[in-house]
Design an enzyme around this catalytic site. Sequence first.
Site, short mmCIF file in Angstrom:
data_model
loop_
_atom_site.label_atom_id
_atom_site.label_comp_id
_atom_site.label_asym_id
_atom_site.label_seq_id
_atom_site.Cartn_x
_atom_site.Cartn_y
_atom_site.Cartn_z
N LYS A 229 0.85 -1.19 0.00
CA LYS A 229 0.00 0.00 0.00
C LYS A 229 0.89 1.24 0.00
O LYS A 229 1.85 1.32 0.76
CB LYS A 229 -0.90 -0.04 1.23
CG LYS A 229 -1.97 1.03 1.31
CD LYS A 229 -2.89 0.76 2.50
CE LYS A 229 -3.97 1.81 2.65
NZ LYS A 229 -4.89 1.49 3.77
N SER A 301 -9.54 1.67 2.79
CA SER A 301 -8.62 2.40 1.93
C SER A 301 -7.56 1.49 1.29
O SER A 301 -6.83 1.93 0.40
CB SER A 301 -7.91 3.50 2.72
OG SER A 301 -7.07 2.97 3.73
N SER A 325 -10.11 -0.54 6.98
CA SER A 325 -9.47 -0.47 5.67
C SER A 325 -8.79 -1.75 5.21
O SER A 325 -8.31 -1.81 4.08
CB SER A 325 -8.45 0.67 5.65
OG SER A 325 -9.11 1.90 5.75
#
Length: 610
Positions: A229, A301, A325
Amino acid sequence: MSRFGGTMSHSSQSRRDFIATASVGLIGAAALPHAQPQSQNPVEPTAGAPPAFGAGPAFGPEVSTSTFAEAEKLVQFEMTPDERTMAAGSWRKTLAAVYERRVGPRKVAVESNVAPYSQWNPVLPGRKPGPAREMFARSKNDPGPLPEREQDIAFAPVTKLSCWIEQRKLTSERLVQIYLKRIERFDPKLRCIITLTKDLALEQARKADAEIAAGNYRGPLHGIPWGGKDLLDTAGIHTTYGAEPFRARVPTVDAAVVRRLHDAGAVLLAKLSLGALALNDIWFGGQTMNPWLLEEGASGSSAGPGAATAAGLVGFSIGSETGGSIVSPAMRCGINGLRPTFGRVPRTGAMTLCWSLDKLGPMTRSVEDAMLVLRAISGPDAGDLSSVPSRLDFDANEPVKNLRVGYFPRWMKENPATDVDRAALETAKKLDMTPVEVSLPDWPYDSLQLILFAEGAAAFEELALSGGLRELKAQVPDAWPNLFRQARFLSAVDFVQMDRFRRKVAEEMARIFSEVDLLLVPSLRDEMLTISNFTGQPSLTLRAGFVNVSETRSDWAPDPKNPLPKFNPPRRVPHGVTLIGRLFEEGTLCAAGIALERAFAVAGERPPGF
């Protein structure tokens, strides 16, 4: 020069300095009702007299009773007219100066790597967290022959990829090339990759192959391509947070997790998308889409890790969670998301959203894969004050008979629970786990979000003050720009009270886990997403079946002007359940997850067209 008016020339005085130069008429008349008139010359205060609140110089803009009357609406606290008059008259001498740190003249920068002094410790006093021993036993299943089709290799779990690489049936370089071709073909549809690290990946893969050929095998992640990420710092490689103001940001040092994966021999293939500043699934390159349903976002996210892992573009990925997330994109994209206990995995070099909530964890195509990754990234780091030593007790073949599985009867009967959730509980029974009904007090758990909003606004204060928040693509009411601005008006008293309430909630979770070994809950049940993140409990989300949806799903609040697309006939998509465990007992959590994964027998199905 500050834009604030008032007696700025005196603002650098301490309260004691001011007392020494002020007239007795200002500071002592109330204490001396029969005092004689004093001269206007400054006099020395009585020796040993302490400083007093409200005795300093006036600071900041004038405020009125109407200022307070309007502000009372924001904090839902009402004063009488006399109380407002006193507050307005004294504000510039009692409390306005607390903003000097931010507005000057003596501004003090608080660097992004400085954590708050107070730290959240999920372990209640007097309790010993986690397992008593350190043990890790992976499965010994034969991976079988190397598949002929590249797509079958790409979708294989790390448990198989690692065996083929160790047995030298598959090279890391070939695996990287397979994923690179898939990325070129499918990323335009998914928008899950922010920065492709092709040259680094090939270099690391060739090094891994040479080491393995020489008999230097580092372990199950050696030679496995992964994606991170894009809030994990990577030395010399863009790390953008998915946000426009940081598009050109290039750190000089690797995050602790990145460094540990490099040490394990893993191969960094890509920096994966996240919703800007770790919210939802929209970043400066667009929206990351769900491989199972390209009309909807991958959820956030950790949208990029979810989509890339589900579409077979990486071997595994690293996501992060503050309030859902990892859980939400794992659910949406039909993969496994392991959110570790708060403090197990260090966040050094990762973007801070909320110091007391942020967690980093694996996102994978099998439950055991997640444990292989967790083992490599666990352990304290000096750069993360909340990271702690912890043991990992895991046996992939551990029997789950008689494990006590807690569930909330009412939650299983209402949305967002589905027939898949209810069937999962029945599957647990068939595995000889013992279902146990549990309950929680009917408390306002969403009020804990005050902590998230306040910490998030503090983490990105400079972006708000500089106007950088206006550059973000998403500017709707439920996006960070609006929420961070609103957070400036939260009450500090309420923040402390929420911190205390958080401890009460942790005590309730400790009570529940004295009765059960783990919880099985609907993955997106709002209360438990909030509770378990704030208490720091580990969670595992895994695919349990499929449901039909008649419209796209969104992380964003409904917008009547832009209704979501509908489908007729409905579309078939994966659906997952979530297990929540005791603090630092990811081993038990994932042993149960492996047993359920085998019983569900749905993990192998792939998104159509990929």
